[in-house]
Design an enzyme around this catalytic site. Structure first.
Site, PDB file in Angstrom:
ATOM      1  N   GLY A  14      -0.904   8.266  -3.802  1.00 19.87           N
ATOM      2  CA  GLY A  14      -0.501   8.985  -5.003  1.00 19.87           C
ATOM      3  C   GLY A  14       0.326  10.241  -4.792  1.00 19.87           C
ATOM      4  O   GLY A  14       0.366  11.115  -5.660  1.00 19.87           O
ATOM      5  N   ASN A 104      10.675   2.121 -11.067  1.00 27.97           N
ATOM      6  CA  ASN A 104       9.946   2.054  -9.792  1.00 27.97           C
ATOM      7  C   ASN A 104      10.676   2.918  -8.767  1.00 27.97           C
ATOM      8  O   ASN A 104      11.889   3.107  -8.853  1.00 27.97           O
ATOM      9  CB  ASN A 104       9.925   0.596  -9.298  1.00 27.97           C
ATOM     10  CG  ASN A 104       9.266   0.443  -7.935  1.00 27.97           C
ATOM     11  OD1 ASN A 104       8.191   0.996  -7.687  1.00 27.97           O
ATOM     12  ND2 ASN A 104       9.904  -0.298  -7.041  1.00 27.97           N
ATOM     13  N   HIS A 106      11.359   2.890  -4.702  1.00 30.90           N
ATOM     14  CA  HIS A 106      11.275   1.982  -3.558  1.00 30.90           C
ATOM     15  C   HIS A 106      11.798   2.699  -2.317  1.00 30.90           C
ATOM     16  O   HIS A 106      12.868   3.308  -2.355  1.00 30.90           O
ATOM     17  CB  HIS A 106      12.094   0.721  -3.834  1.00 30.90           C
ATOM     18  CG  HIS A 106      12.048  -0.255  -2.697  1.00 30.90           C
ATOM     19  ND1 HIS A 106      10.963  -1.071  -2.485  1.00 30.90           N
ATOM     20  CD2 HIS A 106      12.916  -0.521  -1.707  1.00 30.90           C
ATOM     21  CE1 HIS A 106      11.180  -1.797  -1.409  1.00 30.90           C
ATOM     22  NE2 HIS A 106      12.354  -1.485  -0.906  1.00 30.90           N
ATOM     23  N   GLU A 140      13.256  -9.733 -11.194  1.00 30.93           N
ATOM     24  CA  GLU A 140      13.549  -9.968  -9.779  1.00 30.93           C
ATOM     25  C   GLU A 140      13.147  -8.754  -8.951  1.00 30.93           C
ATOM     26  O   GLU A 140      13.605  -7.634  -9.203  1.00 30.93           O
ATOM     27  CB  GLU A 140      15.047 -10.263  -9.618  1.00 30.93           C
ATOM     28  CG  GLU A 140      15.377 -10.904  -8.292  1.00 30.93           C
ATOM     29  CD  GLU A 140      16.885 -11.065  -8.109  1.00 30.93           C
ATOM     30  OE1 GLU A 140      17.321 -11.098  -6.955  1.00 30.93           O
ATOM     31  OE2 GLU A 140      17.609 -11.125  -9.122  1.00 30.93           O
ATOM     32  N   LEU A 141      12.311  -8.976  -7.948  1.00 29.12           N
ATOM     33  CA  LEU A 141      11.697  -7.897  -7.178  1.00 29.12           C
ATOM     34  C   LEU A 141      12.724  -6.953  -6.553  1.00 29.12           C
ATOM     35  O   LEU A 141      13.614  -7.393  -5.813  1.00 29.12           O
ATOM     36  CB  LEU A 141      10.822  -8.516  -6.075  1.00 29.12           C
ATOM     37  CG  LEU A 141      10.001  -7.527  -5.254  1.00 29.12           C
ATOM     38  CD1 LEU A 141       8.919  -6.915  -6.102  1.00 29.12           C
ATOM     39  CD2 LEU A 141       9.403  -8.221  -4.042  1.00 29.12           C
ATOM     40  N   ASP A 142      12.575  -5.665  -6.843  1.00 30.03           N
ATOM     41  CA  ASP A 142      13.399  -4.607  -6.240  1.00 30.03           C
ATOM     42  C   ASP A 142      14.900  -4.818  -6.439  1.00 30.03           C
ATOM     43  O   ASP A 142      15.708  -4.340  -5.646  1.00 30.03           O
ATOM     44  CB  ASP A 142      13.086  -4.454  -4.742  1.00 30.03           C
ATOM     45  CG  ASP A 142      11.673  -3.944  -4.496  1.00 30.03           C
ATOM     46  OD1 ASP A 142      11.141  -3.242  -5.375  1.00 30.03           O
ATOM     47  OD2 ASP A 142      11.112  -4.259  -3.437  1.00 30.03           O
ATOM     48  N   GLU A 171      11.722  11.204  -1.925  1.00 32.26           N
ATOM     49  CA  GLU A 171      11.127  10.518  -3.082  1.00 32.26           C
ATOM     50  C   GLU A 171      10.564  11.532  -4.066  1.00 32.26           C
ATOM     51  O   GLU A 171      10.736  11.421  -5.282  1.00 32.26           O
ATOM     52  CB  GLU A 171      10.002   9.566  -2.643  1.00 32.26           C
ATOM     53  CG  GLU A 171      10.463   8.406  -1.784  1.00 32.26           C
ATOM     54  CD  GLU A 171       9.336   7.428  -1.463  1.00 32.26           C
ATOM     55  OE1 GLU A 171       8.444   7.220  -2.306  1.00 32.26           O
ATOM     56  OE2 GLU A 171       9.349   6.865  -0.354  1.00 32.26           O
TER      57      GLU A 171
HETATM   58  N1  NHR Z   1       7.504  -6.393 -10.197  1.00 30.34           N
HETATM   59  C1  NHR Z   1       8.677  -6.890 -10.584  1.00 30.34           C
HETATM   60  N2  NHR Z   1       8.666  -7.948 -11.397  1.00 30.34           N
HETATM   61  N3  NHR Z   1       9.859  -6.370 -10.205  1.00 30.34           N
HETATM   62  C2  NHR Z   1       9.877  -5.313  -9.378  1.00 30.34           C
HETATM   63  O1  NHR Z   1      11.043  -4.809  -9.009  1.00 30.34           O
HETATM   64  C3  NHR Z   1       8.661  -4.752  -8.906  1.00 30.34           C
HETATM   65  C4  NHR Z   1       7.472  -5.341  -9.348  1.00 30.34           C
HETATM   66  C5  NHR Z   1       6.237  -4.859  -8.905  1.00 30.34           C
HETATM   67  C6  NHR Z   1       6.182  -3.807  -8.004  1.00 30.34           C
HETATM   68  C7  NHR Z   1       7.268  -2.212  -6.456  1.00 30.34           C
HETATM   69  C8  NHR Z   1       7.722  -2.854  -5.145  1.00 30.34           C
HETATM   70  C9  NHR Z   1       8.357  -1.888  -4.173  1.00 30.34           C
HETATM   71  O2  NHR Z   1       8.882  -0.852  -4.553  1.00 30.34           O
HETATM   72  C10 NHR Z   1       7.358  -3.244  -7.532  1.00 30.34           C
HETATM   73  C11 NHR Z   1       8.594  -3.681  -8.000  1.00 30.34           C
HETATM   74  C12 NHR Z   1       4.695  -4.870  -4.166  1.00 30.34           C
HETATM   75  C13 NHR Z   1       5.231  -5.861  -3.364  1.00 30.34           C
HETATM   76  C14 NHR Z   1       4.382  -6.971  -2.772  1.00 30.34           C
HETATM   77  O3  NHR Z   1       4.870  -7.802  -2.027  1.00 30.34           O
HETATM   78  C15 NHR Z   1       6.595  -5.840  -3.167  1.00 30.34           C
HETATM   79  C16 NHR Z   1       7.366  -4.855  -3.743  1.00 30.34           C
HETATM   80  C17 NHR Z   1       6.812  -3.874  -4.546  1.00 30.34           C
HETATM   81  C18 NHR Z   1       5.463  -3.877  -4.741  1.00 30.34           C
HETATM   82  N4  NHR Z   1       3.095  -7.012  -3.102  1.00 30.34           N
HETATM   83  C19 NHR Z   1       2.163  -8.073  -2.688  1.00 30.34           C
HETATM   84  C20 NHR Z   1       1.927  -9.045  -3.850  1.00 30.34           C
HETATM   85  O4  NHR Z   1       1.675 -10.233  -3.560  1.00 30.34           O
HETATM   86  C21 NHR Z   1       0.833  -7.506  -2.326  1.00 30.34           C
HETATM   87  C22 NHR Z   1       0.922  -6.547  -1.200  1.00 30.34           C
HETATM   88  C23 NHR Z   1      -0.348  -5.760  -1.008  1.00 30.34           C
HETATM   89  O5  NHR Z   1      -1.252  -5.831  -1.864  1.00 30.34           O
HETATM   90  O6  NHR Z   1      -0.408  -5.063   0.008  1.00 30.34           O
HETATM   91  O7  NHR Z   1       1.935  -8.624  -5.040  1.00 30.34           O
HETATM   92  O8  NHR Z   1       8.394  -2.186  -2.950  1.00 30.34           O
HETATM   93  C1  GAR Z   2       6.005   5.431  -1.377  1.00 28.51           C
HETATM   94  O1  GAR Z   2       6.765   5.561  -0.211  1.00 28.51           O
HETATM   95  C2  GAR Z   2       6.656   4.433  -2.307  1.00 28.51           C
HETATM   96  O2  GAR Z   2       8.061   4.508  -2.295  1.00 28.51           O
HETATM   97  C3  GAR Z   2       6.194   3.146  -1.710  1.00 28.51           C
HETATM   98  O3  GAR Z   2       4.875   3.368  -1.304  1.00 28.51           O
HETATM   99  C4  GAR Z   2       4.664   4.753  -1.074  1.00 28.51           C
HETATM  100  C5  GAR Z   2       3.591   5.220  -2.007  1.00 28.51           C
HETATM  101  O4  GAR Z   2       3.205   6.506  -1.665  1.00 28.51           O
HETATM  102  N1  GAR Z   2       6.248   2.080  -2.658  1.00 28.51           N
HETATM  103  C6  GAR Z   2       6.263   0.835  -2.289  1.00 28.51           C
HETATM  104  O5  GAR Z   2       6.366   0.478  -1.132  1.00 28.51           O
HETATM  105  C7  GAR Z   2       6.134  -0.139  -3.420  1.00 28.51           C
HETATM  106  N2  GAR Z   2       5.968  -1.422  -2.886  1.00 28.51           N
HETATM  107  P1  GAR Z   2       2.362   7.407  -2.664  1.00 28.51           P
HETATM  108  O6  GAR Z   2       1.168   6.567  -3.118  1.00 28.51           O
HETATM  109  O7  GAR Z   2       1.939   8.563  -1.838  1.00 28.51           O
HETATM  110  O8  GAR Z   2       3.245   7.796  -3.814  1.00 28.51           O
END
Ligand code: NHR
Ligand code: GAR
Length: 208
Positions: A14, A104, A106, A140-142, A171
């Site tokens: 957080g 978000n 990233h 679409e993710l990211d 960030e």
């Molecule tokens: N959802 C959508 N539809 N689109 C995005 O752009 C999203 C999203 C949800 C989260 C954050 C993202 C990042 O900034 C985010 C963007 C989780 C994973 C992942 O693979 C990937 C990217 C992001 C967040 N999560 C696994 C899953 O199966 C679980 C991983 C774990 O629990 O450790 O969900 O990077």
């Molecule tokens: C941050 O670096 C953020 O960009 C990243 O996780 C960290 C969270 O830190 N997010 C992702 O990788 C999303 N998949 P925080 O909990 O200290 O803010």
């Protein structure tokens, strides 16, 4: 100006939530912090700041989880949903419900290094510049349109932790900035394009 009600979603430490709290933006009111992990350290920052917290437990399916999350968020009627280290991929239905009202952060210079383990992958690829991106969330993710990026150099002796800390500092600067623009009413998603003051921005890199 009226305050922008926001809800912040977290899964862990957080520190980005803390940066948003510490910014004390007079245009922003954090209505609630929602975590999918009961032990997320970030919940403590919310409690210390007297912000409502919610924890979503386990659900039998992704669909049920996303529906419970949507119900939980909508109780607070936010104008913006902020993912801050939220680690679950969200369904297209969920994302479309908040279209243009969900962002978000990233830890990479998108479109490079989508997904997880970005710092390790950046080091392996021997890139000279790394960083972070704030983007509107789309199905679409990211891959959603980018609002702002910050770059940091990758230095010779960097390991994953040192590089992650350098990126994290940035960030904490760019996320409150992006939220402030949205609260001012200057930032919009229009047909998959980011508009700042009604002008398309490809990527707003360090230009503030
Ligand atoms: N959802 C959508 N539809 N689109 C995005 O752009 C999203 C999203 C949800 C989260 C954050 C993202 C990042 O900034 C985010 C963007 C989780 C994973 C992942 O693979 C990937 C990217 C992001 C967040 N999560 C696994 C899953 O199966 C679980 C991983 C774990 O629990 O450790 O969900 O990077
Ligand atoms: C941050 O670096 C953020 O960009 C990243 O996780 C960290 C969270 O830190 N997010 C992702 O990788 C999303 N998949 P925080 O909990 O200290 O803010």
């Amino acid at each position: 100006m009226k305050k922008l009600p926001i809800v912040v979603l977290i899964s862990g430490r957080g520190s980005n939530l803390k940066a948003i709290i510490d910014a004390q933006d007079p245009l922003v009111e954090i209505k609630a912090v929602i975590s999918n992990k009961s032990k997320a350290g970030g919940l403590l920052y919310a409690k210390q700041a007297n912000i409502a917290t919610e924890v979503l437990g386990k659900f039998t399916s992704k669909l049920e989880f996303d529906q419970a999350l949507q119900t939980c968020i909508d109780k607070y009627q936010p104008k913006l949903v902020v993912l801050a280290g939220f680690m679950r991929i969200l369904s297209p239905e969920f994302v479309n419900h908040y279209q243009g009202h969900i962002i978000n952060i990233h830890p990479s210079l998108l479109p490079e290094f989508k997904g997880l383990h970005t710092h390790k992958r950046a080091l392996a690829a021997k890139v000279k510049q790394h960083g972070a991106s704030v983007h509107f969330v789309t199905a679409e993710l990211d891959a959603g349109p980018i609002i702002i990026q910050a770059q940091v150099p990758v230095l010779a002796n960097d390991d994953e932790n040192i590089l992650a800390a350098r990126v994290l500092n940035e960030e904490h600067r760019i996320y409150p900035q992006a939220i402030h623009w949205f609260a001012e009413g200057r930032l919009k998603l229009y047909k998959q394009q980011v508009l700042l003051d009604n002008q398309p921005i490809e990527v707003s890199n360090e230009n503030f």
